[in-house]
Each structure stands twice: as C-alpha cells, then as structure tokens.
Design an enzyme around this catalytic site. Structure first.
Site, PDB file in Angstrom:
ATOM      1  N   ARG A   5       0.872  -1.164   0.000  1.00 53.49           N
ATOM      2  CA  ARG A   5       0.000   0.000   0.000  1.00 53.49           C
ATOM      3  C   ARG A   5       0.908   1.212   0.000  1.00 53.49           C
ATOM      4  O   ARG A   5       1.841   1.288   0.794  1.00 53.49           O
ATOM      5  CB  ARG A   5      -0.898   0.039   1.216  1.00 53.49           C
ATOM      6  N   GLU A  33     -12.047   4.490  -2.918  1.00 53.51           N
ATOM      7  CA  GLU A  33     -12.387   3.070  -3.002  1.00 53.51           C
ATOM      8  C   GLU A  33     -12.860   2.775  -4.425  1.00 53.51           C
ATOM      9  O   GLU A  33     -13.424   3.647  -5.090  1.00 53.51           O
ATOM     10  CB  GLU A  33     -13.506   2.731  -2.013  1.00 53.51           C
ATOM     11  N   ARG A  69      -0.632  -5.408   4.986  1.00 54.32           N
ATOM     12  CA  ARG A  69       0.053  -4.946   3.776  1.00 54.32           C
ATOM     13  C   ARG A  69       1.307  -4.189   4.177  1.00 54.32           C
ATOM     14  O   ARG A  69       1.351  -3.545   5.232  1.00 54.32           O
ATOM     15  CB  ARG A  69      -0.848  -3.994   2.985  1.00 54.32           C
TER      16      ARG A  69
END
Length: 182
Positions: free
Chosen positions: A69, A77, A111
């Site tokens: 990320r 989103e 992540r």
C-alpha cells in the site's frame, strides 16, 4: 494490593509469558521482524494493481509477490466515484516499469506500507496526488508528505478535485459503509 501494583504484577507475568514463548519459538519477535522489513529496499515490477493505492509487487530477486500500500496518500475506493480512475492512474504509472520500493512498516491489514518510485526516482505517490487521483494523507493534524502536491491539484481542479462532491475514502465509508466485493 493497589491497582498500580496489580498492573505491574500482571505486566511482569505477561512479559514472562512472552519470554517463554520466544524461547520456544512459538512467538516471533514482532519488533525485530518489523525493523528488518522497515529497512527493506526492494526492486521489482507490479504484478497487479488492486486499486489507486494498493498493488502486488514481484521482487526482481525472484521472491514471492508482496502486497504493497502506498504510504502518504489515500485513493478513492473502487466502488466510489473516482475509484476506477485512481486505479487506472496507478496502473499507468507502474505498468511495465522497474520500481524502487522503500518499505516503511505494515498496516493493520498486513500490507507493507511503502514509498514507491520509478527507476528515475520519481515518487509515484506524489505523482498520483499531483494528478488528482488521490488525496494527501495527513495524520493527527500533521500535513502529510504530499500536502503541496494536493494544494496544486486542488488549485488546478485536477481529477477528483474537479468534483465538489468527491469524498475521501474515510468519509465515504462513514456515509455508505464498506464496498461490497464482487
């Protein structure tokens, strides 16, 4: 026994349990593992772009793909307006290019949080914010690394900044709930 003393005794027992688990190998040392990852400098190519701030990277050394990320920004989103455009903007920046990755830490979802640059050293997070494909992500009233890039994109009305109704992902989730997969 006072509350303060009871808390110290409980903390001591927890520490003893951690030491025992570490000694038996049942518990990994998270601080040491995180420190090793935080210092990681990787090179590789994007295998897949998930959304405007997340991708899978295949390291040049042949290791397994890693979910990254981009740190310092927040992209819409996929299920919200500007989400597909943000994903496509990141895809255009990474497709077919060698990437340089500086892993900073892990997020709450496992992540790797990273700063990603192309082979010429261009910070791709900054470029996404500059294009209006993502917001600078400040934290606790700190401006965030890409505040100047966001101000420039807003002033020019680029990308999502051309839409007065554009919501940050945090605002979107608060109003609409999370995206439903599929």
């Amino acid at each position: 026994m006072s509350r303060h003393r009871a808390a110290r005794v409980a903390a001591g027992r927890l520490h003893g349990l951690r030491v025992a688990l570490l000694a038996t190998g049942l518990l990994m040392a998270p601080a040491a593992a995180l420190a090793a990852q935080a210092a990681a400098e990787l090179r590789g190519r994007a295998e897949r772009v998930v959304d405007g701030d997340t991708l899978w990277l295949v390291p040049s050394d042949g290791g397994r793909a890693l979910k990254l990320r981009l740190q310092g920004l927040d992209a819409p989103e996929l299920c919200q307006p500007w989400g597909p455009q943000a994903r496509d903007a990141l895809r255009a920046l990474v497709q077919g290019r060698e990437l340089r990755v500086h892993v900073v830490t892990r997020d709450d979802y496992g992540r790797l949080l990273a700063r990603v640059a192309d082979a010429q050293g261009r910070d791709l997070g900054e470029e996404l914010v500059r294009q209006g494909a993502a917001w600078n992500d400040g934290w606790h009233r700190r401006p965030g690394p890409y505040a100047a890039a966001e101000r420039a994109a807003r002033a020019l009305g680029l990308g999502l900044h051309a839409d007065p109704a554009a919501l940050t992902p945090r605002e979107f989730r608060h109003r609409q709930g999370p995206c439903v997969p599929g």
